[in-house]
Design a protein around this motif. Structure first.
Motif, PDB file in Angstrom:
ATOM      1  N   LEU A 218       0.831  -1.208   0.000  1.00 54.71           N
ATOM      2  CA  LEU A 218       0.000   0.000   0.000  1.00 54.71           C
ATOM      3  C   LEU A 218       0.866   1.259   0.000  1.00 54.71           C
ATOM      4  CD1 LEU A 218      -2.849   1.230   0.166  1.00 54.71           C
ATOM      5  CD2 LEU A 218      -2.660   1.080   2.668  1.00 54.71           C
ATOM      6  N   CYS A 222       0.400   0.311  -4.427  1.00 56.44           N
ATOM      7  CA  CYS A 222      -0.324  -0.808  -5.041  1.00 56.44           C
ATOM      8  C   CYS A 222      -1.791  -0.787  -4.612  1.00 56.44           C
ATOM      9  CB  CYS A 222       0.308  -2.140  -4.638  1.00 56.44           C
ATOM     10  SG  CYS A 222       2.023  -2.336  -5.161  1.00 56.44           S
ATOM     11  N   GLY A 223      -2.668  -1.070  -5.533  1.00 50.92           N
ATOM     12  CA  GLY A 223      -4.078  -1.182  -5.221  1.00 50.92           C
ATOM     13  C   GLY A 223      -4.426  -2.553  -4.682  1.00 50.92           C
TER      14      GLY A 223
END
Length: 329
Positions: A218, A222-223
């Motif tokens: 995170l 990053c999703g």
């Protein structure tokens, strides 16, 4: 001087006695370990024989000739081994085309189950949402309730299933009976063969992974989907292999749902085993039940071969995955 000698003599005798005692203890320990190893070996051989004796019997029967079937002197190895049973079974089962269709059917269902069940298991392990405990209880119920208790609702659902006329387009008639689409629909919706167990396995595995992995992802921007597919699912490879082996074996061996949904036997090769004796009796006029069973054993060996090969290739990873998935003990 004499006292010193006597003391040394006593000390030497004491050391000799202690050495003899140590040697005796060592000998007794060696004997004990040897007897324990013998007992352990006997138990393993006995258990192995109980498990493997039916398989050995099937293999022996599949290569036995007609003479061997009625020869009382034949116990383990046939006197006139032959592969003619396999040749006829390959023909009557249309083995290679049917096996190819079955493997495609099994592998596609396995891939769908891996994707769906891993996503559901990850959601239960990492996210909080309303009715989470109730929904996970439903997953546990999927594991413990026998499939036979819901066979009638499943049959009625897919017999009349025709939303927007899609079933008519796919099968040519209303409802999905007689096709493979009920299995795909159940698998996509997370209710396929043993899907509850696979969700539980993934849930247990993801709960064991440290949350710092997702926090670091995170921070790097990053999703959720990227973290799941590129990080978490890669780290869950032991669980993926475990579920893949379980799913392939159970999907490949399934006859309950195949018969319930009237799936064609040219797609599910395990259904052909149940009619193999009748096929040979009708086409080849072999009416002796004892001889028919020899052909049946040959068919069973041919059906088992792909699964045995897959298990041998994935055995190491499979055992590791079972140990790390939290389903042992």
């Amino acid at each position: 001087m004499q006292k010193e000698l006597s003391v040394k003599t006593y000390m030497a005798k004491a050391r000799a006695i202690l050495q003899d005692q140590d040697q005796t203890k060592s000998f007794l320990n060696n004997v004990k370990n040897f007897l324990m190893n013998i007992m352990r070996a006997l138990i393993l051989i006995g258990v192995g024989y109980v498990i493997l004796s039916p398989v050995i019997g099937i293999v022996v029967n599949s290569i036995s000739s007609t003479k061997d079937a009625y020869n009382p002197m034949v116990f383990v190895l046939p006197q006139y081994p032959t592969l003619e049973k396999y040749a006829l079974v390959l023909l009557r089962m249309d083995y290679f085309p049917t096996m190819a269709r079955d493997l495609v059917y099994t592998l596609t269902l396995t891939l769908i189950q891996l994707l769906v069940c891993s996503m559901v298991g990850y959601g239960f392990a990492r996210f909080d949402f309303p009715l989470k405990k109730l929904l996970f209880g439903c997953v546990v119920i999927m594991i413990v309730i026998p499939s036979h208790t819901i066979m009638l609702p499943l049959y009625m659902t897919f017999r009349n299933f025709d939303p927007f006329g899609l079933a008519t387009v796919l099968t040519g008639s209303p409802g999905l009976m007689g096709s493979i689409w009920p299995m795909y629909a159940m698998t996509i919706l997370g209710t396929g063969v043993r899907s509850g167990l696979y969700i539980y396995i993934f849930n247990q595995f993801f709960r064991g992974l440290p949350k710092e992995i997702e926090e670091a992802a995170l921070v790097d921007g990053c999703g959720v989907w990227y973290t799941y597919f590129r990080i978490m699912l890669v780290n869950a490879m032991p669980a993926v292999i475990t579920v893949a082996v379980f799913s392939m074996v159970w999907q490949f061996n399934d006859t309950f749902y195949a018969k319930l949904f009237l799936i064609n036997e040219n797609v599910v090769i395990s259904k052909k085993i149940s009619v193999l004796q009748a096929t040979i009796a009708n086409n080849d006029k072999i009416l002796d039940v004892t001889i028919q069973e020899l052909y049946l054993d040959a068919g069973i060996i041919l059906v088992l071969l792909p699964i045995v090969v897959i298990y041998l290739l994935l055995q190491k990873n499979f055992i590791e995955g079972v140990e790390r998935s939290g389903i042992v003990g």
